[in-house]
Design a protein around this motif. Structure first.
Motif, PDB file in Angstrom:
ATOM      1  N   ARG A  24       2.633  25.551  50.638  1.00  0.00           N
ATOM      2  CA  ARG A  24       2.311  24.157  50.611  1.00  0.00           C
ATOM      3  C   ARG A  24       2.839  23.488  51.750  1.00  0.00           C
ATOM      4  O   ARG A  24       2.032  22.381  52.297  1.00  0.00           O
ATOM      5  CB  ARG A  24       2.953  23.348  49.202  1.00  0.00           C
ATOM      6  CG  ARG A  24       2.418  23.921  47.781  1.00  0.00           C
ATOM      7  CD  ARG A  24       2.794  23.058  46.630  1.00  0.00           C
ATOM      8  NE  ARG A  24       2.247  23.491  45.490  1.00  0.00           N
ATOM      9  CZ  ARG A  24       2.205  22.934  44.365  1.00  0.00           C
ATOM     10  NH1 ARG A  24       2.808  21.765  44.144  1.00  0.00           N
ATOM     11  NH2 ARG A  24       1.822  23.670  43.183  1.00  0.00           N
ATOM     12  N   LEU A  25       3.890  23.836  52.369  1.00  0.00           N
ATOM     13  CA  LEU A  25       4.283  23.344  53.602  1.00  0.00           C
ATOM     14  C   LEU A  25       3.220  23.641  54.836  1.00  0.00           C
ATOM     15  O   LEU A  25       2.841  22.743  55.775  1.00  0.00           O
ATOM     16  CB  LEU A  25       5.627  23.811  54.169  1.00  0.00           C
ATOM     17  CG  LEU A  25       6.768  23.118  53.391  1.00  0.00           C
ATOM     18  CD1 LEU A  25       8.064  23.630  53.968  1.00  0.00           C
ATOM     19  CD2 LEU A  25       7.001  21.572  53.715  1.00  0.00           C
ATOM     20  N   GLY A  26       2.702  24.992  54.529  1.00  0.00           N
ATOM     21  CA  GLY A  26       1.466  25.356  55.456  1.00  0.00           C
ATOM     22  C   GLY A  26       0.250  24.475  55.455  1.00  0.00           C
ATOM     23  O   GLY A  26      -0.654  24.785  56.122  1.00  0.00           O
ATOM     24  N   VAL A  91       9.465  21.651  45.674  1.00  0.00           N
ATOM     25  CA  VAL A  91       8.085  22.192  46.062  1.00  0.00           C
ATOM     26  C   VAL A  91       7.175  20.739  46.164  1.00  0.00           C
ATOM     27  O   VAL A  91       7.374  19.833  45.554  1.00  0.00           O
ATOM     28  CB  VAL A  91       7.396  22.858  44.773  1.00  0.00           C
ATOM     29  CG1 VAL A  91       5.759  23.035  44.979  1.00  0.00           C
ATOM     30  CG2 VAL A  91       8.295  24.152  44.420  1.00  0.00           C
ATOM     31  N   PRO A  92       6.662  20.707  47.507  1.00  0.00           N
ATOM     32  CA  PRO A  92       5.815  19.588  47.600  1.00  0.00           C
ATOM     33  C   PRO A  92       4.820  19.139  46.409  1.00  0.00           C
ATOM     34  O   PRO A  92       4.063  20.225  46.213  1.00  0.00           O
ATOM     35  CB  PRO A  92       5.049  19.861  48.897  1.00  0.00           C
ATOM     36  CG  PRO A  92       5.968  20.802  49.832  1.00  0.00           C
ATOM     37  CD  PRO A  92       6.776  21.531  48.609  1.00  0.00           C
ATOM     38  N   ALA A  93       4.933  18.022  46.101  1.00  0.00           N
ATOM     39  CA  ALA A  93       3.613  17.632  45.143  1.00  0.00           C
ATOM     40  C   ALA A  93       2.237  17.588  45.440  1.00  0.00           C
ATOM     41  O   ALA A  93       1.463  17.589  44.876  1.00  0.00           O
ATOM     42  CB  ALA A  93       4.073  16.251  44.483  1.00  0.00           C
ATOM     43  N   LEU A  97       3.363  15.051  51.882  1.00  0.00           N
ATOM     44  CA  LEU A  97       4.662  14.905  51.815  1.00  0.00           C
ATOM     45  C   LEU A  97       5.277  14.531  53.209  1.00  0.00           C
ATOM     46  O   LEU A  97       6.004  13.561  53.300  1.00  0.00           O
ATOM     47  CB  LEU A  97       5.392  16.181  50.934  1.00  0.00           C
ATOM     48  CG  LEU A  97       6.805  16.408  51.157  1.00  0.00           C
ATOM     49  CD1 LEU A  97       7.495  15.332  50.247  1.00  0.00           C
ATOM     50  CD2 LEU A  97       7.353  17.781  50.854  1.00  0.00           C
ATOM     51  N   ILE A  98       4.951  15.507  54.149  1.00  0.00           N
ATOM     52  CA  ILE A  98       5.683  15.407  55.274  1.00  0.00           C
ATOM     53  C   ILE A  98       5.159  14.129  56.066  1.00  0.00           C
ATOM     54  O   ILE A  98       6.003  13.308  56.555  1.00  0.00           O
ATOM     55  CB  ILE A  98       5.558  16.522  56.290  1.00  0.00           C
ATOM     56  CG1 ILE A  98       6.144  17.911  55.568  1.00  0.00           C
ATOM     57  CG2 ILE A  98       6.155  16.495  57.665  1.00  0.00           C
ATOM     58  CD1 ILE A  98       7.574  17.790  55.417  1.00  0.00           C
ATOM     59  N   GLU A  99       3.769  13.801  56.015  1.00  0.00           N
ATOM     60  CA  GLU A  99       3.336  12.569  56.662  1.00  0.00           C
ATOM     61  C   GLU A  99       4.137  11.267  56.110  1.00  0.00           C
ATOM     62  O   GLU A  99       4.551  10.307  56.806  1.00  0.00           O
ATOM     63  CB  GLU A  99       1.848  12.614  56.353  1.00  0.00           C
ATOM     64  CG  GLU A  99       1.093  11.313  56.794  1.00  0.00           C
ATOM     65  CD  GLU A  99       0.974  11.417  58.223  1.00  0.00           C
ATOM     66  OE1 GLU A  99       1.358  10.476  59.374  1.00  0.00           O
ATOM     67  OE2 GLU A  99       0.581  12.662  58.749  1.00  0.00           O
TER      68      GLU A  99
END
Length: 305
Positions: A24-26, A91-93, A97-99
Motif C-alpha cells: 500500500r505504501l507503493g 496498514v494504510p487505509a 495517507l502520506i499526502e
C-alpha cells in the motif's frame, strides 16, 4: 514544491500485515523515495523484501534495539527533509495517507510532527474500538503550548505507529532520546511543544491499527509508560495525566450503556484498574526492587542483568 519523503519502519519477525503495508505504501499518491526497514534479527525475515525497489534493509542485533535509538538511526540513514515512521502492523487505509500526513508539515514551518488517525481492525472488540475513536477523533487539530491547560498531557500525544517529522526541527530538538523504554514519540513531541513548535493531528491521514490487550498486557504497558514519563520530568512534570484516563473510562461506560452492552462494564473496570495500577507503580519504580520492576515491565531487557 516537491520534497523527498522517506519512510522508516522498525521490524521484528514481520508477518503478512507488513507485506500489506509495503504494497500500500507503493500505491501512495505522494511518492515515497525510500523505505528504510530496520530489522531486529530473528529466525524470520522475508528475503523478498530486500529485493523490492526503493526498500533498503538494515539488520541490527536484538541487544541493539531501543525505541528511541533505533528510530534515530532511521533518521540518520536518510537525508529526506520529511521522515515518516510507521510500525510493521499499521496498514494504510487508502492511497492518500502520506499526502495527508505530511501536509501539515509543509503548510506551517513551525509544525515539527504530525501523526495519523488510527482506525480499528475488523476483529477489534467494542471497548478498544471506542478507545480508538476517543483517542483518534475524525477532526484534525494543531496542538500548541497554549493548549496545555485545556488538553493536559494529550497536548503531547503523538504516535510513531504512523507519524511524520520535519528533519530541521527534529535535529534542533536533538532527536529521539537515545535510550528509552517506551514513549519516544510523546517525549519528542512534548519537547517540541515546550520549545514553541506545534504538533499536528492529521485525521485525514488514516491507518488501520489496533490491539485487544488483556488486563495483564495493559498493566505492563502502562507501567512502562509511567517509567518513561518519570524519567523525563523536564517534559511531563506537573502535567495532569490521570484525569484524562478517568474521562475515558466514564465515557466508555456511558457508551456501553447506550449500545445496551452493560455486561462489558466489569471488563472495562478490570482493564482500567490494571492500567491505573501499572501506571502508579511505574511512577514509583525507583522505590521498587529490581526484580519487581522487571516483573512489572514489558521490556525486561531494558533493565539489564
Amino acid at each position: 514544491m516537491e520534497i523527498n519523503v522517506d519512510v522508516v519502519i522498525p521490524t521484528y519477525r514481520p508477518d503478512e500485515k507488513f507485506n500489506q503495508l509495503l504494497k500500500r505504501l507503493g500505491r501512495q499518491t505522494r511518492r515515497i523515495r525510500h523505505i528504510h526497514v530496520i530489522n531486529t534479527k530473528s529466525d524470520h525475515f522475508p528475503e523478498e523484501v530486500e529485493r523490492m525497489p526503493g526498500v533498503i534493509v538494515t539488520h541490527i542485533e536484538p541487544e541493539e534495539f531501543d525505541h528511541g535509538a533505533t528510530r534515530d538511526l532511521g533518521m540518520r540513514l536518510t537525508d529526506a527533509p520529511v521522515v515518516v515512521y510507521m510500525t510493521q502492523d499499521a496498514v494504510p487505509a487508502d492511497e492518500e495517507l502520506i499526502e495527508e500526513l505530511v501536509r501539515p508539515l509543509l503548510l506551517d514551518e513551525k509544525t515539527g510532527a504530525a501523526y495519523a488517525r488510527q482506525l480499528p481492525n475488523k476483529d477489534c472488540d467494542v471497548i478498544e474500538r471506542y478507545t480508538r475513536a476517543f483517542n483518534y477523533p475524525d477532526r484534525s487539530r494543531i496542538k500548541r503550548k497554549e493548549d496545555l491547560e485545556e488538553l493536559g498531557i494529550k497536548t503531547f500525544f503523538c504516535s510513531d505507529v504512523c507519524a511524520a517529522y520535519r528533519r530541521d526541527i527534529y535535529e534542533k530538538m536533538g532527536g529521539f532520546t537515545k535510550k528509552t523504554i517506551f514513549n519516544e514519540d510523546m517525549i519528542l513531541a512534548g519537547q517540541m511543544i515546550l520549545a514553541g513548535y506545534q504538533v499536528a493531528y492529521a485525521a485525514e491521514a488514516r491507518v488501520i491499527h489496533s490491539h485487544t490487550y488483556s488486563g495483564r498486557q495493559q498493566f505492563h504497558r502502562n507501567f512502562d509508560l509511567a517509567v518513561s514519563q518519570t524519567d523525563h520530568p523536564e517534559v511531563f512534570e506537573g502535567i495532569r495525566s490521570e484525569s484524562e484516563g478517568i474521562r475515558l473510562v466514564k465515557k466508555t461506560a456511558s457508551y456501553l450503556m447506550k449500545i445496551r452492552k452493560p455486561w462489558l462494564i466489569p471488563v472495562l473496570i478490570y482493564k482500567s484498574g490494571c492500567k491505573y495500577l501499572g501506571y502508579k507503580l511505574g511512577q514509583n519504580y525507583r522505590k521498587l526492587p529490581l526484580w519487581i520492576v522487571k516483573f512489572c515491565s514489558m521490556s525486561t531487557t531494558y533493565w539489564g542483568g
